[in-house]
Scaffold this motif. Structure first.
Motif, PDB file in Angstrom:
ATOM      1  N   SER A   1       0.811  -1.220   0.000  1.00 47.46           N
ATOM      2  CA  SER A   1       0.000   0.000   0.000  1.00 47.46           C
ATOM      3  C   SER A   1       0.847   1.274   0.000  1.00 47.46           C
ATOM      4  O   SER A   1       0.316   2.372   0.106  1.00 47.46           O
ATOM      5  N   GLY A   2       2.165   1.109  -0.115  1.00 43.54           N
ATOM      6  CA  GLY A   2       3.044   2.264  -0.233  1.00 43.54           C
ATOM      7  C   GLY A   2       3.623   2.767   1.072  1.00 43.54           C
ATOM      8  O   GLY A   2       4.270   3.815   1.089  1.00 43.54           O
ATOM      9  N   ARG A   3       3.431   2.032   2.149  1.00 46.08           N
ATOM     10  CA  ARG A   3       3.963   2.477   3.435  1.00 46.08           C
ATOM     11  C   ARG A   3       5.399   1.996   3.623  1.00 46.08           C
ATOM     12  O   ARG A   3       5.791   0.940   3.111  1.00 46.08           O
ATOM     13  N   ARG A   4       6.164   2.771   4.360  1.00 43.81           N
ATOM     14  CA  ARG A   4       7.557   2.414   4.645  1.00 43.81           C
ATOM     15  C   ARG A   4       7.575   1.461   5.833  1.00 43.81           C
ATOM     16  O   ARG A   4       7.088   1.791   6.907  1.00 43.81           O
ATOM     17  N   VAL A   5       8.172   0.289   5.622  1.00 44.76           N
ATOM     18  CA  VAL A   5       8.096  -0.791   6.603  1.00 44.76           C
ATOM     19  C   VAL A   5       9.498  -1.287   6.943  1.00 44.76           C
ATOM     20  O   VAL A   5      10.340  -1.448   6.062  1.00 44.76           O
ATOM     21  N   ILE A   6       9.728  -1.534   8.227  1.00 45.60           N
ATOM     22  CA  ILE A   6      10.921  -2.249   8.664  1.00 45.60           C
ATOM     23  C   ILE A   6      10.477  -3.432   9.505  1.00 45.60           C
ATOM     24  O   ILE A   6       9.695  -3.286  10.444  1.00 45.60           O
ATOM     25  N   TYR A   7      10.957  -4.625   9.137  1.00 50.78           N
ATOM     26  CA  TYR A   7      10.725  -5.826   9.925  1.00 50.78           C
ATOM     27  C   TYR A   7      12.052  -6.263  10.530  1.00 50.78           C
ATOM     28  O   TYR A   7      13.053  -6.408   9.821  1.00 50.78           O
ATOM     29  N   LEU A   8      12.062  -6.458  11.841  1.00 53.55           N
ATOM     30  CA  LEU A   8      13.275  -6.849  12.544  1.00 53.55           C
ATOM     31  C   LEU A   8      12.970  -7.956  13.536  1.00 53.55           C
ATOM     32  O   LEU A   8      11.923  -7.956  14.173  1.00 53.55           O
ATOM     33  N   THR A   9      13.900  -8.892  13.662  1.00 57.18           N
ATOM     34  CA  THR A   9      13.868  -9.794  14.801  1.00 57.18           C
ATOM     35  C   THR A   9      14.660  -9.129  15.931  1.00 57.18           C
ATOM     36  O   THR A   9      15.435  -8.205  15.692  1.00 57.18           O
ATOM     37  N   ALA A  10      14.459  -9.598  17.150  1.00 60.03           N
ATOM     38  CA  ALA A  10      15.137  -8.986  18.288  1.00 60.03           C
ATOM     39  C   ALA A  10      16.656  -9.058  18.146  1.00 60.03           C
ATOM     40  O   ALA A  10      17.367  -8.089  18.459  1.00 60.03           O
ATOM     41  N   ASP A  11      17.171 -10.198  17.652  1.00 59.47           N
ATOM     42  CA  ASP A  11      18.625 -10.304  17.529  1.00 59.47           C
ATOM     43  C   ASP A  11      19.166  -9.353  16.465  1.00 59.47           C
ATOM     44  O   ASP A  11      20.260  -8.787  16.618  1.00 59.47           O
ATOM     45  N   ARG A  12      18.404  -9.125  15.382  1.00 57.91           N
ATOM     46  CA  ARG A  12      18.858  -8.162  14.376  1.00 57.91           C
ATOM     47  C   ARG A  12      18.795  -6.734  14.910  1.00 57.91           C
ATOM     48  O   ARG A  12      19.643  -5.898  14.580  1.00 57.91           O
ATOM     49  N   PHE A  13      17.778  -6.430  15.702  1.00 56.01           N
ATOM     50  CA  PHE A  13      17.719  -5.094  16.310  1.00 56.01           C
ATOM     51  C   PHE A  13      18.936  -4.872  17.208  1.00 56.01           C
ATOM     52  O   PHE A  13      19.597  -3.835  17.143  1.00 56.01           O
ATOM     53  N   MET A  14      19.249  -5.871  18.027  1.00 56.42           N
ATOM     54  CA  MET A  14      20.390  -5.731  18.933  1.00 56.42           C
ATOM     55  C   MET A  14      21.702  -5.655  18.157  1.00 56.42           C
ATOM     56  O   MET A  14      22.558  -4.820  18.439  1.00 56.42           O
ATOM     57  N   TYR A  15      21.856  -6.528  17.166  1.00 51.59           N
ATOM     58  CA  TYR A  15      23.088  -6.510  16.382  1.00 51.59           C
ATOM     59  C   TYR A  15      23.232  -5.197  15.620  1.00 51.59           C
ATOM     60  O   TYR A  15      24.324  -4.632  15.522  1.00 51.59           O
ATOM     61  N   GLY A  16      22.120  -4.705  15.078  1.00 54.93           N
ATOM     62  CA  GLY A  16      22.173  -3.427  14.364  1.00 54.93           C
ATOM     63  C   GLY A  16      22.572  -2.282  15.256  1.00 54.93           C
ATOM     64  O   GLY A  16      23.365  -1.408  14.877  1.00 54.93           O
ATOM     65  N   PHE A  17      22.036  -2.281  16.482  1.00 56.55           N
ATOM     66  CA  PHE A  17      22.379  -1.209  17.408  1.00 56.55           C
ATOM     67  C   PHE A  17      23.844  -1.293  17.827  1.00 56.55           C
ATOM     68  O   PHE A  17      24.556  -0.280  17.873  1.00 56.55           O
ATOM     69  N   VAL A  18      24.314  -2.517  18.132  1.00 48.72           N
ATOM     70  CA  VAL A  18      25.718  -2.698  18.503  1.00 48.72           C
ATOM     71  C   VAL A  18      26.630  -2.279  17.353  1.00 48.72           C
ATOM     72  O   VAL A  18      27.642  -1.586  17.549  1.00 48.72           O
TER      73      VAL A  18
END
Length: 502
Positions: A224-241
């Motif tokens: 529908s044109g919306r900006r979406v991010i899907y993350l698992t908890a480990d990817r969120f943590m790894y991305g932040f680190v």
């Protein structure tokens, strides 16, 4: 040891037996031994998503869904995996680990297929030292969970990839997940200003459809044109680190908050004070800005003891929906959908309705076990070239069936079930009628009474309208002979046995 790092997500499983050993069964034993030797937490964190692709010659080829897991297993456990595998299949002298593509990681025509095996948080809790100079696991740039790239000019931001097979169309709806499905669709297709239910919090046990629903929401919202991010908890943590390590924390935060919909899976694994704080700030910023947040966990927000109280309170402030256990009707629908999907690529693979009914009744834990059952039946059919029978199905799924105390079966229950199955009344079975439509179910009921109960032949005869024990013995011998000659009748009797024993 050489480890093949090529992506093999679209490879078709082609397990060739080694010295008569069934690779599927050997791999199941390897995983059981690893679980026993390493403990549940370590096994669930690093080995639950490790799958056997094939055994070719002296090489066992394994796959994992991410490069992060591949790197960790290679660095810490590759020798243990090899030694354990070699103890089951002596000819195996080499282990190759590759990263499978997202679509192949969970072939899904069902709600069950969407789920990931449960992961214990303890190894990832190491990331809580992110701000104190800890080195995050090295990986390629493409594994950084949030990347600012546009798709099709829409400006959508991607985190972890969405599986193209996990959509609302392929999600099987039943009583236990109808509310979650309806809420997910409303959120995904909401075209008004601001969020609808914020956050939408889904919780359920393993293999009940949480992740499938999250991917479906992401696909529909993105379409529908919306900006979406899907993350698992480990990817969120790894991305932040990784953002802290590369001094890009501000850009990481800005990208994460400049979206329309954040989908976060396995929130129960968010660990570390600094990471929890950033998670809480991100949730608050998105909700306050009217952006939609969808979160999934294995428990309600009030039971997330590892999270700070204010984060738990914010998560509980939206719509909290539980996905319940699968009833028999839903399990049957899921199994039918999965079998139909497999038959598209394997037209010769056939499972009789009798076997399918048995599998759906026997496997009650979750949908992932149903998919595992289909994969085992497919492996048997393709490796041996033999038809799938009740006996092979029972052997294939034995470890997926929960151990239960033997059920005490009554002769009355046998008579009622057999009568219902053959569209006659229980009084017909007990009567003196000798028509073929009555004699066959009567003899089957007598046979089952002898096989499944401890009653003597005279006692069984008395329960069947006062018949002589020789009549019962004749019925037992006749049915025993017929099931050895007639596969259809054999399957019918086996199904009745299992229905009575459940």
């Amino acid at each position: 040891m050489h480890v093949d790092g090529s992506v093999s997500g679209n490879a078709e499983t082609g397990m060739s037996g080694v010295s008569g050993t069934d690779p599927v069964a050997a791999w199941a034993r390897v995983k059981r031994r690893l679980r026993a030797e390493l403990g549940e937490d370590v096994f669930a964190s690093w080995f639950a998503r490790l799958e056997l692709l094939e055994v070719s010659g002296a090489t066992a080829r394994l796959t994992v869904p991410t490069r992060f897991l591949k790197s960790w297993i290679e660095s810490h456990y590759i020798d243990r995996v090899l030694n354990t595998f070699r103890s089951e299949v002596e000819e195996v002298s080499r282990i190759d680990v590759s990263v499978r593509g997202p679509a192949a990681a969970r072939p899904a025509a069902t709600a069950s297929a969407a789920q990931k095996p449960a992961m214990a948080p303890s190894p990832l809790a190491r990331l809580q030292a992110a701000g104190s100079g800890m080195q995050a696991p090295s990986d390629s740039e493409s594994d950084v969970p949030v990347s600012a790239r546009a798709e099709g000019g829409s400006g959508d931001l991607n985190g972890a990839p969405l599986d193209n097979r996990l959509t609302f169309t392929s999600f099987v709806v039943g009583r236990s997940n109808a509310l979650a499905h309806a809420a997910g669709e409303r959120v995904a297709r909401h075209d008004g200003q601001g969020a609808l239910y914020n956050p939408l919090y889904l919780h359920a046990g393993v293999g009940l459809g949480k992740t499938h629903l999250l991917h479906a929401i992401g696909h529909a919202a993105r379409d529908s044109g919306r900006r979406v991010i899907y993350l698992t908890a480990d990817r969120f943590m790894y991305g932040f680190v990784n953002a802290l390590k590369t001094q890009n924390a501000l850009a990481f935060k800005e990208r994460l908050r400049a979206i329309d919909l954040l989908i976060l899976d396995d929130v129960q694994f968010i660990q570390g004070k600094s990471i929890q704080a950033e998670f809480g700030h991100t949730i608050n910023a998105l909700i306050d800005a009217g952006r939609q947040v969808v979160v999934a966990s294995d428990r309600p927000p009030t039971e997330l003891e590892a999270l700070e109280e204010r984060v738990r309170s914010r998560l509980a402030g939206g719509l909290v929906v539980e996905i319940g256990t699968l009833d028999e009707q839903l399990r049957t629908s899921i199994l039918s959908a999965r079998l139909a999907a497999v038959q598209v690529s394997h037209p010769s693979f056939e499972v009789s309705p009798t076997v399918a009914t048995y599998v759906a009744r026997a496997i009650t834990a979750n949908g992932r076990d149903l998919e595992g059952a289909v994969n085992r039946l497919l492996a048997h059919a393709t490796l041996t070239g033999a038809a799938v029978t009740m006996e092979t199905a029972e052997a294939a799924i034995r470890d997926l069936v929960k151990n239960r105390e033997p059920k005490r079966i009554k002769i009355e229950d046998i008579q009622k079930l057999v009568a219902s199955r053959y569209n006659v009344s229980r009084s017909d079975i007990l009567s003196e009628r000798r028509t073929a439509a009555v004699v066959k179910p009567r003899q089957i009921a007598m046979y089952l009474s002898k096989v499944l109960t401890l009653r003597s032949l005279p006692e069984i005869g008395r329960r069947f309208g006062g018949r002589d024990h020789t009549t019962v013995l004749h019925a037992v011998r006749k049915i025993d002979k017929l099931i050895g000659e007639d596969n259809v009748l054999n399957d019918e009797v086996e199904l009745l046995k299992r229905m009575l024993q459940d």
